[in-house]
Design an enzyme around this catalytic site. Structure first.
Site, PDB file in Angstrom:
ATOM      1  N   LYS A  14      25.814   5.562  -2.499  1.00  0.00           N
ATOM      2  CA  LYS A  14      25.204   5.690  -1.177  1.00  0.00           C
ATOM      3  C   LYS A  14      26.129   5.178  -0.071  1.00  0.00           C
ATOM      4  CE  LYS A  14      21.546   3.312  -2.299  1.00  0.00           C
ATOM      5  NZ  LYS A  14      21.827   3.007  -3.702  1.00  0.00           N
ATOM      6  N   ARG A  89      12.376   1.262   0.062  1.00  0.00           N
ATOM      7  CA  ARG A  89      12.416   1.057  -1.390  1.00  0.00           C
ATOM      8  C   ARG A  89      11.028   1.006  -2.017  1.00  0.00           C
ATOM      9  NH1 ARG A  89      17.445  -2.798  -3.034  1.00  0.00           N
ATOM     10  NH2 ARG A  89      18.949  -1.806  -1.671  1.00  0.00           N
ATOM     11  N   ARG A 128      32.551  -2.406  -8.949  1.00  0.00           N
ATOM     12  CA  ARG A 128      32.341  -2.830  -7.566  1.00  0.00           C
ATOM     13  C   ARG A 128      32.325  -4.349  -7.457  1.00  0.00           C
ATOM     14  NH1 ARG A 128      27.118  -0.660  -4.456  1.00  0.00           N
ATOM     15  NH2 ARG A 128      26.046  -2.312  -5.580  1.00  0.00           N
ATOM     16  N   ARG A 134      31.609  -8.992  -5.173  1.00  0.00           N
ATOM     17  CA  ARG A 134      30.151  -9.009  -5.007  1.00  0.00           C
ATOM     18  C   ARG A 134      29.515  -9.579  -6.272  1.00  0.00           C
ATOM     19  NH1 ARG A 134      28.470  -3.431  -2.060  1.00  0.00           N
ATOM     20  NH2 ARG A 134      26.425  -4.211  -2.626  1.00  0.00           N
ATOM     21  N   ARG A 146      18.255  -4.733 -11.782  1.00  0.00           N
ATOM     22  CA  ARG A 146      18.288  -3.873 -10.590  1.00  0.00           C
ATOM     23  C   ARG A 146      17.950  -2.426 -10.958  1.00  0.00           C
ATOM     24  NH1 ARG A 146      23.466  -4.555  -7.149  1.00  0.00           N
ATOM     25  NH2 ARG A 146      22.186  -3.393  -5.682  1.00  0.00           N
TER      26      ARG A 146
END
Length: 193
Positions: A14, A89, A128, A134, A146
């Site tokens: 995204k 969400r 990532r 992160r 998640r």
């Protein structure tokens, strides 16, 4: 106004695709993840509250997210449209977003879901975590949670927009430019409706 939702599980691409869409269509980008990270970095009360949920891989409560998005929309003027990334969400968030935008006579044109297999999501999230420092994406148990939260709570948002006739999907695996072309085709189709 062109208001669109770029939708998909964590690691679907995204953020990558949003940047390209913003450039092409001159849209304001509202990504709740970015808003949360800014609040976390600044140590705001909202950031501290969000941190408790995010560290466990859980969703931040709806009202906190809705108020944050509403403030962002109100503080920005003269935009051609908005791309929502990571929001809504939940169904209550989707309903609240619709009310906010209806008040501005600028409803959502389309929700575009990026469809990516779970194994690819796990791989992307781990990569990532390393590339972007992160830590929220580094722990396998957080990644699994998640994905599980997305499937259990967030997927229903796609069904909500399907019922409104404002849903489209694009395969989120392959060359970035090909995925982008497919997304643009769906955006352009929605503008004709």
């Amino acid at each position: 106004m062109i208001n669109i939702i770029l939708f998909g599980p964590p690691g679907a691409g995204k953020g990558t695709q949003s940047a390209k869409i913003i450039e092409k269509y001159s849209l304001l980008h509202i990504a709740t993840g970015d808003l949360f990270r800014k609040h976390l970095k600044d140590g705001t009360p909202l950031g501290n509250l969000a941190k408790e949920y995010m560290n466990k891989g859980n969703l931040v409560p709806d009202q906190v997210v809705i108020d944050m998005v509403d403030d962002k929309i109100k503080s920005t003027e003269n935009v051609t449209g908005i791309i929502f990334d990571g929001f809504p969400r939940t169904i209550p968030q989707a309903e609240a977003l619709n009310k906010l935008l209806e008040a501005k006579s600028a409803p959502i044109k389309v929700l575009i879901e990026l469809v990516v297999p779970e194994d690819e999501l796990r791989k992307r999230l781990a990569e990532r975590a390393m590339k972007e420092n992160r830590p929220d994406d580094a722990k396998p148990e957080v990644i699994e949670n998640r994905i599980s939260v997305y499937k259990g709570e967030t997927v229903a948002v796609a069904d909500y927009y399907k019922k409104l006739g404002k849903y489209s999907s694009v395969v989120g695996v392959g060359q970035i430019e090909n995925i982008f072309s497919n997304i643009c085709r769906e955006i352009d189709k929605s503008l004709l409706l």
